[in-house]
Structures are given as C-alpha cells and as structure tokens.
Design an enzyme around this catalytic site. Sequence first.
Site, short mmCIF file in Angstrom:
data_model
loop_
_atom_site.label_atom_id
_atom_site.label_comp_id
_atom_site.label_asym_id
_atom_site.label_seq_id
_atom_site.Cartn_x
_atom_site.Cartn_y
_atom_site.Cartn_z
N TYR A 1 43.97 -0.95 27.71
CA TYR A 1 42.62 -1.42 27.41
C TYR A 1 41.80 -1.68 28.68
O TYR A 1 40.68 -1.19 28.82
CB TYR A 1 42.69 -2.76 26.65
CG TYR A 1 43.02 -2.71 25.20
CD1 TYR A 1 44.27 -2.29 24.76
CD2 TYR A 1 42.10 -3.12 24.26
CE1 TYR A 1 44.57 -2.29 23.40
CE2 TYR A 1 42.40 -3.13 22.91
CZ TYR A 1 43.64 -2.71 22.49
OH TYR A 1 43.94 -2.71 21.16
N HIS B 1 21.62 8.85 4.45
CA HIS B 1 21.51 10.18 5.07
C HIS B 1 20.34 10.18 6.03
O HIS B 1 19.26 9.68 5.69
CB HIS B 1 21.30 11.25 3.99
CG HIS B 1 21.18 12.62 4.57
ND1 HIS B 1 22.27 13.29 5.08
CD2 HIS B 1 20.10 13.42 4.75
CE1 HIS B 1 21.85 14.47 5.54
NE2 HIS B 1 20.55 14.57 5.36
N GLY C 1 47.05 2.14 32.18
CA GLY C 1 46.32 3.10 31.34
C GLY C 1 46.04 2.54 29.96
O GLY C 1 45.94 3.28 28.98
N GLY D 1 37.11 -20.16 29.56
CA GLY D 1 38.20 -19.22 29.34
C GLY D 1 37.91 -17.78 29.73
O GLY D 1 36.85 -17.46 30.30
C1 LIG Z 1 39.12 -7.71 30.97
C2 LIG Z 1 39.35 -8.19 29.56
C3 LIG Z 1 38.54 -7.74 28.56
C4 LIG Z 1 38.75 -8.17 27.25
N1 LIG Z 1 37.94 -7.67 26.27
C5 LIG Z 1 38.15 -8.06 25.00
C6 LIG Z 1 37.33 -7.56 23.96
O1 LIG Z 1 36.40 -6.77 24.18
N2 LIG Z 1 37.56 -7.97 22.68
C7 LIG Z 1 38.58 -8.84 22.40
O2 LIG Z 1 38.76 -9.18 21.23
N3 LIG Z 1 39.38 -9.34 23.37
C8 LIG Z 1 39.18 -8.96 24.65
N4 LIG Z 1 39.98 -9.48 25.64
C9 LIG Z 1 41.03 -10.44 25.28
C10 LIG Z 1 40.44 -11.87 25.15
O3 LIG Z 1 39.71 -12.17 26.32
C11 LIG Z 1 41.56 -12.88 24.96
O4 LIG Z 1 42.36 -12.50 23.86
C12 LIG Z 1 41.00 -14.28 24.68
O5 LIG Z 1 40.09 -14.65 25.68
C13 LIG Z 1 42.15 -15.29 24.62
O6 LIG Z 1 41.63 -16.57 24.39
P1 LIG Z 1 42.53 -17.87 24.61
O7 LIG Z 1 41.71 -19.01 24.17
O8 LIG Z 1 43.86 -17.66 24.04
O9 LIG Z 1 42.75 -17.96 26.19
P2 LIG Z 1 41.71 -18.11 27.38
O10 LIG Z 1 40.32 -17.79 27.01
O11 LIG Z 1 42.29 -17.38 28.53
O12 LIG Z 1 41.72 -19.69 27.69
C14 LIG Z 1 42.81 -20.29 28.29
C15 LIG Z 1 42.30 -21.35 29.24
O13 LIG Z 1 43.36 -22.25 29.52
C16 LIG Z 1 43.32 -22.61 30.88
N5 LIG Z 1 44.69 -23.03 31.21
C17 LIG Z 1 45.80 -22.25 31.18
N6 LIG Z 1 46.88 -22.98 31.48
C18 LIG Z 1 46.44 -24.24 31.70
C19 LIG Z 1 47.09 -25.43 32.07
N7 LIG Z 1 48.41 -25.50 32.22
N8 LIG Z 1 46.33 -26.54 32.25
C20 LIG Z 1 45.00 -26.51 32.08
N9 LIG Z 1 44.34 -25.40 31.73
C21 LIG Z 1 45.05 -24.28 31.54
C22 LIG Z 1 42.86 -21.36 31.58
O14 LIG Z 1 42.27 -21.66 32.84
C23 LIG Z 1 41.84 -20.79 30.58
O15 LIG Z 1 40.54 -21.20 30.87
C24 LIG Z 1 39.79 -9.08 26.96
C25 LIG Z 1 40.60 -9.57 27.99
C26 LIG Z 1 40.38 -9.14 29.27
C27 LIG Z 1 41.26 -9.68 30.38
N1 LIG Z 2 38.37 -4.30 24.10
C1 LIG Z 2 39.37 -5.16 23.93
O1 LIG Z 2 39.63 -5.67 22.85
C2 LIG Z 2 40.23 -5.54 25.12
C3 LIG Z 2 39.84 -5.19 26.40
C4 LIG Z 2 40.66 -5.55 27.45
C5 LIG Z 2 41.83 -6.26 27.21
N2 LIG Z 2 42.17 -6.57 25.95
C6 LIG Z 2 43.44 -7.28 25.67
O2 LIG Z 2 44.12 -7.57 26.87
C7 LIG Z 2 45.42 -7.01 26.82
C8 LIG Z 2 45.86 -6.63 28.20
O3 LIG Z 2 45.17 -5.44 28.62
P1 LIG Z 2 45.88 -4.44 29.60
O4 LIG Z 2 45.06 -3.21 29.71
O5 LIG Z 2 46.26 -5.15 30.86
O6 LIG Z 2 47.26 -4.16 28.86
P2 LIG Z 2 47.73 -2.93 27.95
O7 LIG Z 2 49.00 -3.37 27.35
O8 LIG Z 2 46.66 -2.41 27.10
O9 LIG Z 2 48.05 -1.80 29.02
C9 LIG Z 2 48.98 -2.00 30.05
C10 LIG Z 2 49.14 -0.72 30.85
O10 LIG Z 2 49.91 -1.00 32.02
C11 LIG Z 2 50.99 -0.10 32.12
N3 LIG Z 2 52.09 -0.86 32.72
C12 LIG Z 2 52.71 -1.93 32.19
N4 LIG Z 2 53.66 -2.39 33.02
C13 LIG Z 2 53.63 -1.61 34.13
C14 LIG Z 2 54.35 -1.58 35.34
N5 LIG Z 2 55.34 -2.44 35.61
N6 LIG Z 2 54.03 -0.65 36.26
C15 LIG Z 2 53.05 0.24 35.99
N7 LIG Z 2 52.32 0.27 34.86
C16 LIG Z 2 52.61 -0.64 33.94
C17 LIG Z 2 51.26 0.35 30.70
O11 LIG Z 2 51.86 1.63 30.72
C18 LIG Z 2 49.86 0.37 30.09
O12 LIG Z 2 49.22 1.59 30.37
C19 LIG Z 2 45.31 -5.86 25.84
O13 LIG Z 2 46.56 -5.55 25.27
C20 LIG Z 2 44.34 -6.38 24.84
O14 LIG Z 2 45.03 -7.12 23.87
C21 LIG Z 2 41.40 -6.23 24.89
#
Ligand SMILES: Cc1cc2nc3c(=O)[nH]c(=O)nc-3n(C[C@H](O)[C@H](O)[C@H](O)COP(=O)(O)OP(=O)(O)OC[C@H]3O[C@@H](n4cnc5c(N)ncnc54)[C@H](O)[C@@H]3O)c2cc1C
Ligand SMILES: NC(=O)c1ccc[n+]([C@@H]2O[C@H](COP(=O)([O-])OP(=O)(O)OC[C@H]3O[C@@H](n4cnc5c(N)ncnc54)[C@H](O)[C@@H]3O)[C@@H](O)[C@H]2O)c1
EC number: 1.8.1.15
Length: 473
Positions: free
Chosen positions: A184, A452, A182, A38
């Site tokens: 996460y 502290h 702008g 994932g």
């Molecule tokens: C760049 C980034 C950084 C992040 N950092 C953080 C963080 O620091 N802390 C935090 O709490 N969260 C973070 N998140 C969010 C976090 O990664 C997600 O909330 C979490 O991974 C979701 O887990 P999930 O099991 O719902 O989905 P996923 O982990 O996405 O698993 C879904 C899986 O289903 C598979 N799949 C989808 N559709 C189908 C289908 N039809 N058939 C078969 N397989 C399928 C996909 O290939 C995938 O492997 C981040 C996300 C991103 C993108």
């Molecule tokens: N450290 C963490 O926990 C972490 C890190 C990365 C991602 N995530 C999860 O993944 C989610 C997705 O992250 P993200 O940064 O993609 O989403 P986000 O919702 O945090 O930010 C989306 C950004 O895209 C802009 N935007 C949205 N639609 C647009 C459009 N049509 N044109 C131009 N700008 C547009 C918004 O103004 C906003 O700044 C987060 O909401 C968070 O839940 C979590």
Amino acid sequence: MKHYDIIIIGSGSGNSFPTEEFDDCSIALVEEGPRFGGTCLNSGCIPTKMYVVAADTAATAADSSKLGIDMTFEGADWPAIVDRVFAHRVDIIARGGEDYRRGDECPNVNLYNGHAEFTGPKTLRTSIDGEPATISGDTIIIAAGSRPFIPPVIAESGVEFHTNEDIMRLPQQPESLTILGGGYIAMEFAHVFQSLGTHVRIVNRSPLMRHLDKDIHDRFNAQAAPRYETHLGRVVTAATTSPDGGVTLTLDDDTTVTSSALLVATGRVPNSDRLGLEASGIDVRDDGRIVVDDYGRTTCDGVWAVGDVSSPYMLKHVANAELRAVRHNVLCVADAQNDPSRAGMIPLPHDHVPSAVFTYPQLASVGMTEQQALDAGHDVTCKIQAYGDVAYGWAMEDTTSAVKLIADRSTGRLLGAHYMGPQAATLIQQMVTVMAFDLDLRKVARHQYWIHPALTEVTENAILGLDLDFPPA
Ligand SMILES: Cc1cc2nc3c(=O)[nH]c(=O)nc-3n(C[C@H](O)[C@H](O)[C@H](O)COP(=O)(O)OP(=O)(O)OC[C@H]3O[C@@H](n4cnc5c(N)ncnc54)[C@H](O)[C@@H]3O)c2cc1C
Ligand SMILES: NC(=O)c1ccc[n+]([C@@H]2O[C@H](COP(=O)([O-])OP(=O)(O)OC[C@H]3O[C@@H](n4cnc5c(N)ncnc54)[C@H](O)[C@@H]3O)[C@@H](O)[C@H]2O)c1
C-alpha cells in the site's frame, strides 16, 4: 498516584472515545508523539491523499494528449505542496484537536504528553510536560497504533532512510527515490513521487500488490510496474551511503540501486511491544497484535484495545468502527453493573471490510478473491468488465481499467469485488452496500436505474455479465 475512571492510550482513534456519555467520568488521554491526532491525520491517510490529488492532477496533464488536449506537466513546487498539506491543513487540525482536549470544553479530560507503559494490571507510568506520573484507571482503552517495520539490513546499515513519518515533510523533492516494498504505502508514494517528477526505483521481494485477486494483480503489475524502474523478486543484501550522499542498495543478484533518497515501506508493526504489557497480564499474538475477544476486551479485565495495535485490519475506517463498538461495549458493561439486563455488547465489525489504494491506477477491493471463493467451496461465477467497454470509458479513452466481480451462482450473492482504474475507491462503494445488506445481485442489476452514461455502468455491466438468472429487463 492519580486515579481515573478511564485512561486512553493514543490520540488517533482513541481521541474519538470520549463522547458526552462520559462527561461525568474522569479521563486521562496519553499521547507520546510530537503531534496530536495519530497516524491517519499526521503521517497517513489524510496527508498522503492530499499528495495523491496533486499527483493525479500532474498525471492527468501528462496523459492529456490522448484526449486531444495540449497540457504539459511543467514541474511541482514541492515546498508549496508541503505547506498546503501541513502548514495550512494537517498541523492546524492537530493543534486544534490538542487545544480542544486541553481546553475548557473538556474539563474532565487530562492530557499526558509522555510515553505510557503498564507497571501493574491497571496502572501506568507516564509523564506530563516532562514530569513523571503514575496513573491508574478502572477502564483502559489501548489505541496505541503501529509503526513502520524496518528490515534489519537497513536498520543496522547506518544509511539515512525515510518512512511515511518524514518523507512528506522533506524540505526538497528528491531527484530520485528508491522505495523498498511493494504494498500500500510503497505504491501510493511511488505514484506521488513519479507523477511529481522524481525518478522512482522500486525494490521488492515479490511482484507489486501481491495480495490482490490474480487477474487484477496481473493487470496492475502490467500497467504500474513499467512506470517505475523496478527490481522485483529481489532482496536487499547491503545498504551504503554513496559518495554524493545518496543511498546505494545491493540486491541478491549483485545489482546496485542508487538514489538520492530511500523510503522504507515494508509493513507496519503494532506498538504492543512498548507498553509493558507483561506487567498487566495482557496477551499478545505472535505477530505483535494484542489479543482481544469479539468485543474488544483484552485478557486483562477492564482493559480494551482497538485499531492497529490489535486489529486484523490496519485501516482507519476499521479502527474507527472498532472504537465505536468498544465505546458502546464499555457503556454496556457500566450499565450492566447497575442493571444486569443491559448486557447487549456488539462484536467488532469485521464483515465486508473494503480497502482502496490511492496509487496509479487506483485499486479497491471488498470480499474474496476468486481463489478464496473457490477454496471456500462456492459455486463461483466471475465477470471481468473493462471500463473501456462502457460509454464513459470510451470518453476517457481508457484501455486498461477493469472491474472483476465474483458471485455465488446458486444464491446470486456477491462474494468479492475488485476495481482497478479511475475512481475505483468510489465506484466500489455500491458493491460494499450490496454485501453489507446481503442484496441479491439479480435484483440489484434490474431493480434500480443506472445513470447513463456514468462510469457506474461498468458495475452494471459487470453484474449483468455474471452467469446468473436475471429477471427480464
Ligand atoms: C502512509 C499511510 C497511509 C495510510 N492511508 C490509509 C488510507 O488511505 N485509508 C485507511 O483506511 N488507512 C490508511 N492508513 C492506515 C491508518 O492510518 C491506520 O490504520 C490508523 O491510523 C490506525 O489508527 P490507530 O488509532 O489504531 O493508531 P494511530 O492513529 O497510529 O494512533 C496511535 C497513537 O498512539 C500513540 N502511542 C503509541 N504508543 C504509545 C504509548 N506507549 N504511550 C503514549 N502514546 C502512544 C502514538 O504516538 C499515536 O499517536 C495509512 C497508514 C499509513 C502509514
Ligand atoms: N490506502 C490505504 O488504505 C492504506 C495506505 C497505506 C497504508 N495502509 C495500511 O498500512 C499497512 C502497511 O502498509 P505497507 O505498505 O507498509 O505494508 P504492506 O503489507 O501493504 O506491504 C509491505 C511490503 O513490504 C514488503 N516486505 C515486507 N517485509 C520485507 C522485508 N523484510 N524486506 C523487504 N521487503 C519486505 C512486502 O513484500 C510488501 O510488498 C497496510 O497493510 C495497510 O493496512 C493503508
């Protein structure tokens, strides 16, 4: 058609579903992606934070003169970082996870490596090693996650762009990078690339991290925005490939922004639209999330959903917690069929959900903003405490970091906590505990020692700065 007791769609959080309680069940695990495990493992939380640690180290060196230390950042060995993150860590874990599920230790689990789509209420079309397969299940767990949303102006332009799925595996560090968004993802990658020496340009339709409490939001924008070349309050009207192979964005004020690469970080959409849910009678919200009740049940009996595909929070710790609750609830339903007194389902745990953004400066939040607390009718007291006013903050020469606590004056209960600065994600955990255990801040301040001169004194002072009736020291 092969029939299973349980089918799981998605190997992210879904892969944690099968525990020993299900050893007697036949289980199909379906994962369509090229990598097992994932988003969090392969292109989300884990690799991004491994880059962030490198970026933090580079930023510390670049900022060291304020401590009287002569360190310089000489540049990043990008291929070595990519290797460290993926070849030496992430890819090994992903392969190990897949091998485990395929191996002798999981004799009751069949892995399908194709796309899964409903063809009937509890029937799915998928494939295994390229061979089509139809499977049915008594219980189905949808943990299909989310994917990046790409605004049409980019998707339809034909320009090359990157998302979190490929940006970390680029063979070379881009000389310059435009980040669209702008939130996460945008802010974590902005910190990573800028600190490692890429010229970062950010285009966003609003200020950065607009969902934050206003005081923290303003401080964050004042500190973070000048680190980058920012184009805030702007939308993209066109995207073209520039003659040198870079990408040029044209904005609604006719400015053009050109960089050698483009990262799109404009939010994520649930993968519900690719599951054929209409064939199964599973309802979906307008924003694409699968409808689940308090216990994780979809509108099709026996089908459950967890994580990004259905949750109001796209966070890994929430997906994990929902998965644990749904696993418990599935067992309750199974037990109840044998013993109706075993009802005991638990709701999806959505109280006091914290989050952190590993950018510069680091951000962490739990609970309400001040405005939300006022709108909810609380008798609000707030305190903004600067790191720079406690001893460890002096040691760090910190002049910008801050904590804001929001509490109810009449009950002494914490309503919200918002940290901006070093170790924000760690410091906030105490406040998560305070909210989760419904502790009275008046006691929290006085009934424990605060080491502290640790940085946690910033929290102690923030609590003591609230307008609450504290017991004598
Ligand atoms: C760049 C980034 C950084 C992040 N950092 C953080 C963080 O620091 N802390 C935090 O709490 N969260 C973070 N998140 C969010 C976090 O990664 C997600 O909330 C979490 O991974 C979701 O887990 P999930 O099991 O719902 O989905 P996923 O982990 O996405 O698993 C879904 C899986 O289903 C598979 N799949 C989808 N559709 C189908 C289908 N039809 N058939 C078969 N397989 C399928 C996909 O290939 C995938 O492997 C981040 C996300 C991103 C993108
Ligand atoms: N450290 C963490 O926990 C972490 C890190 C990365 C991602 N995530 C999860 O993944 C989610 C997705 O992250 P993200 O940064 O993609 O989403 P986000 O919702 O945090 O930010 C989306 C950004 O895209 C802009 N935007 C949205 N639609 C647009 C459009 N049509 N044109 C131009 N700008 C547009 C918004 O103004 C906003 O700044 C987060 O909401 C968070 O839940 C979590």
